[in-house]
Design an enzyme around this catalytic site. Structure first.
Site, PDB file in Angstrom:
ATOM      1  N   ASP A  26      34.797  31.229  38.654  1.00 25.09           N
ATOM      2  CA  ASP A  26      33.552  31.342  37.889  1.00 25.09           C
ATOM      3  C   ASP A  26      33.724  30.741  36.498  1.00 25.09           C
ATOM      4  OD1 ASP A  26      32.552  32.763  40.025  1.00 25.09           O
ATOM      5  OD2 ASP A  26      32.977  34.720  39.117  1.00 25.09           O
TER       6      ASP A  26
HETATM    7  N1  URA Z   1      36.129  36.401  42.258  1.00 20.66           N
HETATM    8  C1  URA Z   1      35.225  36.417  41.252  1.00 20.66           C
HETATM    9  O1  URA Z   1      34.447  37.347  41.105  1.00 20.66           O
HETATM   10  N2  URA Z   1      35.221  35.372  40.418  1.00 20.66           N
HETATM   11  C2  URA Z   1      36.089  34.331  40.499  1.00 20.66           C
HETATM   12  O2  URA Z   1      36.042  33.423  39.677  1.00 20.66           O
HETATM   13  C3  URA Z   1      37.027  34.343  41.551  1.00 20.66           C
HETATM   14  C4  URA Z   1      37.023  35.397  42.418  1.00 20.66           C
END
Ligand code: URA
Length: 253
Positions: free
Chosen positions: A104
């Site tokens: 993310d």
């Molecule tokens: N899970 C999440 O919530 N965000 C990420 O970036 C990777 C795994």
């Protein structure tokens, strides 16, 4: 044997025209000798090709590990924000590079960037069983019952079922937890902790399979991976063993 311009084109961002111009200018050498004609045949396995002072890898594909900072998106274009590709130095770039798997925008840590679609698929596919370990900073203390709940398989708020996975409190803080996933649903770690009534404040990926994010790779920096590093990704590492190595070194930021 292979044409020099093809060899360079596959390993850099240069077009064939630019390669011809670079050769004509004397900026390309093979085994230390300047080569002015871009259609010269070379041995791609044994010859050493140098372009503008940079030695090109014999390998057809490039594998780069980025220690992703917050604020960059894991996509190839800038539509949703600045792409992680902006952080790849010019001399590591090749055509067709993309992030293999998602982190993310506000997540940090290990992100593979490659132009090898087949390998990217193998790393991201749940069938390959490459685990990814994350450290999550939680807004509320870790509860021991999470271990059993995560091991049984968390059901997310929308009804999606996650595969059973391991989770563990860090020795350092009751608001730091390690979690190992074998799949990659959208916002999965955040949604799993939300499903048990907690909230992820910060999230960092610390391993891709058996390959650990090196402690000396600063946030925002890239390193070229070697074939042995890629092999290490496919070598399973025990979650509990990994945590004995890593618990001392990582903070969530
Ligand atoms: N899970 C999440 O919530 N965000 C990420 O970036 C990777 C795994």
């Amino acid at each position: 044997m292979m044409r020099l311009d093809k060899f360079i084109s596959e390993r850099t961002e240069y077009t064939r025209t630019q390669i011809r111009q670079l050769c004509a200018k004397g900026s390309v050498s093979v085994n230390g000798a300047v080569v002015k004609k871009s259609d010269t045949k070379i041995n791609e396995d044994s010859d050493t090709v140098n372009v503008c002072g940079r030695e090109l890898s014999a390998s057809r594909f490039s594998y780069i590990l980025l220690n992703k900072p917050k604020g960059y998106v894991s996509s190839t274009n800038d539509n949703d924000g600045e792409s992680v590709l902006k952080l790849v130095p010019d001399d590591m770039r090749t055509k067709g590079m993309f992030p293999a798997g998602r982190l993310d925008k506000d997540s940090t840590g290990a992100l593979l960037i490659t132009d090898d679609g087949e390998l990217a698929h193998r790393i991201c596919s749940p069938n390959s069983h490459i685990s990814k370990v994350y450290i999550a900073e939680l807004s509320r203390p870790f509860e021991q019952e999470y271990v059993e709940k995560f091991a049984k398989g968390i059901v997310l708020a929308n009804g999606e079922a996650c595969s059973p996975c391991k989770v563990k409190k860090s020795e350092k803080s009751d608001k730091l937890a390690f979690i190992e996933l074998h799949e990659g649903m959208y916002h999965q770690v955040k949604r799993m902790f939300a499903a048990v009534g907690n909230h992820v404040e910060n999230l960092k990926r610390i391993s891709l399979g058996g390959f650990l994010l090196p402690e000396n790779l600063a946030s925002g920096k890239c390193m070229c991976l070697l074939p042995k590093d890629i092999k290490q990704m496919f070598t399973p590492i025990d979650f509990d063993v990994l945590l004995t190595i890593k618990d001392d070194f990582f903070s969530a930021n």
